[in-house]
Design an enzyme around this catalytic site. Structure first.
Site, PDB file in Angstrom:
ATOM      1  CB  SER A 126      84.385 -16.359  28.512  1.00 54.98           C
ATOM      2  OG  SER A 126      85.206 -16.264  29.640  1.00 54.98           O
ATOM      3  CE1 TYR A 150      86.992 -21.422  26.590  1.00 54.76           C
ATOM      4  CE2 TYR A 150      87.704 -19.735  28.145  1.00 54.76           C
ATOM      5  CZ  TYR A 150      86.697 -20.509  27.582  1.00 54.76           C
ATOM      6  OH  TYR A 150      85.399 -20.356  28.025  1.00 54.76           O
ATOM      7  CE  LYS A 154      84.096 -19.757  24.805  1.00 54.81           C
ATOM      8  NZ  LYS A 154      82.937 -20.509  24.343  1.00 54.81           N
TER       9      LYS A 154
END
Ligand code: NAD
Ligand code: UFG
Length: 339
Positions: A126, A150, A154
């Site tokens: 992302s 989050y 990643k």
């Protein structure tokens, strides 16, 4: 074609669109999903669109035994790993749960792939890994500095893949950093279907357009952007799906990995999105300016040269296409839900 493609988390928003792109290109595809954020009926809709039965196995990527059975039953040439939790707010409340699912899931999946001698994986990363970038449009070489659990999950996943590729060049990884996916399939049968009140702009605007929410809250109109509202690089989910096809084809033909942004390279403001959606649904959508949302970045926009040179990837669809297909999807859904 030699070997099947496993889509872990393939019943979700991006996975379901990628399924159709891969099947259309002649791949034999298996979906593996625990349906924590999707519905099993997606497979019926995919069968309706593709005109062929869908192979879907229910299971969790943290379940080694289930993965071993899957690899034993099928000759799998490559995996596309979408399976993750993706709410920034939830990750702040439950960092351990996010680490367990997103990082733990990846490690368990890689170990099963290793046992099965399957060494090609496309990974859903992302733009969030760039934190607040120094440079926009942002190149893949920009420093990684996520701002929430989050985003950190990643970054950790990317680091695991890099370390593995360094330790054993037999592995080939396609790390795809998505910017802001939006839109839906033209059939109106699949699209983004958030279970709660959406956090993201496009699904929130869709709920206002369909009359489920009274007005759009625009978070901040004092950013250093042309109209003062936040700017993002929205990419049509069908363009994104094609990016996965190109990434897989590149891994399978060259054996070489890549880390690329998938975006359009064009920034659009919150007001641009509201105007484009208003045009798509034929009514002026009501909005109100509110304070900035904590943790928001003023501008995210992809540098796209690498995706073009390495994968031959270029986007084809516009913001209008994203809004029109989203509107078709939400109105089709509303029709289906009617008694
Ligand atoms: P989604 O929630 O619609 O799809 C994820 C799918 O994975 C769901 O079907 C869910 O049920 C499944 N899943 C989750 N944990 C699982 C587990 N442990 N085992 C098996 N299945 C599991 O999300 P999406 O928008 O399609 O996102 C796909 C990927 O892309 C995610 O990794 C996400 O972090 C990443 N991503 C999404 C966006 C976005 O804005 N949508 C942006 C950047 C990156
Ligand atoms: N926004 C509003 N009102 C809303 C929702 C959003 O004004 O109701 C604004 C935001 O302030 C921002 C823009 O719309 O300026 C886009 O916000 P989104 O929440 O749709 O998207 P973000 O770029 O903030 O974040 C998303 C995902 C992240 C991911 C990132 C980049 O939620 O997980 O895209 O891929 F990291």
């Amino acid at each position: 074609m030699a070997g099947k493609i496993l889509l872990a988390g393939g019943a979700g928003y991006i996975g379901s669109h990628t399924y159709l792109a891969l099947v259309a290109a002649g791949f034999e595809v298996i979906i593996f999903d625990n349906f924590v954020n999707s519905h099993p009926s997606v497979t019926e809709r995919l069968a309706e669109i593709s005109g062929a039965p869908v192979t879907c196995v229910t299971g969790d990527v943290r379940d080694s035994a289930a993965l071993d059975r899957l690899f034993a039953e099928h000759d799998i040439a490559a995996v596309v790993h979408f399976a993750a939790l993706k709410s920034v707010a939830d990750s702040v409340k439950d960092p351990l749960g996010y680490l367990d699912n997103n990082l733990g899931g990846l490690v368990t999946l890689l170990a099963a792939m290793d046992r099965a001698r399957c060494r090609n994986l496309v990974f859903s990363s992302s733009a969030t890994v760039y934190g607040i970038p120094d440079e926009t449009p942002t190149p893949e070489t920009a420093e990684r500095r996520a701002m929430n659990p989050y985003g950190r999950s990643k970054i950790m996943c990317e680091e695991v893949l890099e370390e593995l590729a360094t330790a054993d060049p037999g592995w080939a990884f396609g790390i795809l950093r998505y910017f802001n996916p939006a839109g839906a399939h033209p059939s109106g049968l699949i699209g983004e279907d958030p279970k709660d009140v959406p956090n993201n702009l496009m699904p929130f605007v869709a709920k206002v357009a369909i009359g489920e929410i009274a007005q759009i809250k625009v978070f901040g109109n004092d950013y250093p952007t042309p109209d003062g509202t936040g700017v993002r690089d929205y990419i049509h989910v069908e363009d994104l799906a094609r990016g996965h096809l190109l990434s897989l084809q590149s891994l399978l033909s060259t054996g070489q990995g890549h880390v690329v942004n998938l975006g359009t390279g064009k920034g659009q403001s919150v007001l641009d999105v509201i105007n484009a959606y208003s045009a798509a649904c034929g009514q002026d959508l009501p909005f109100v300016f509110e304070a900035r949302r904590p943790g928001d970045v003023p501008i995210y926009c992809a540098q796209t040269d690498l995706a073009k040179s390495v994968l031959g990837f270029e986007t084809e669809k516009s913001l209008a296409d994203m809004c029109e297909s989203s509107w078709h999807w939400v109105t089709s859904q509303a029709h289906l839900k009617r008694p």
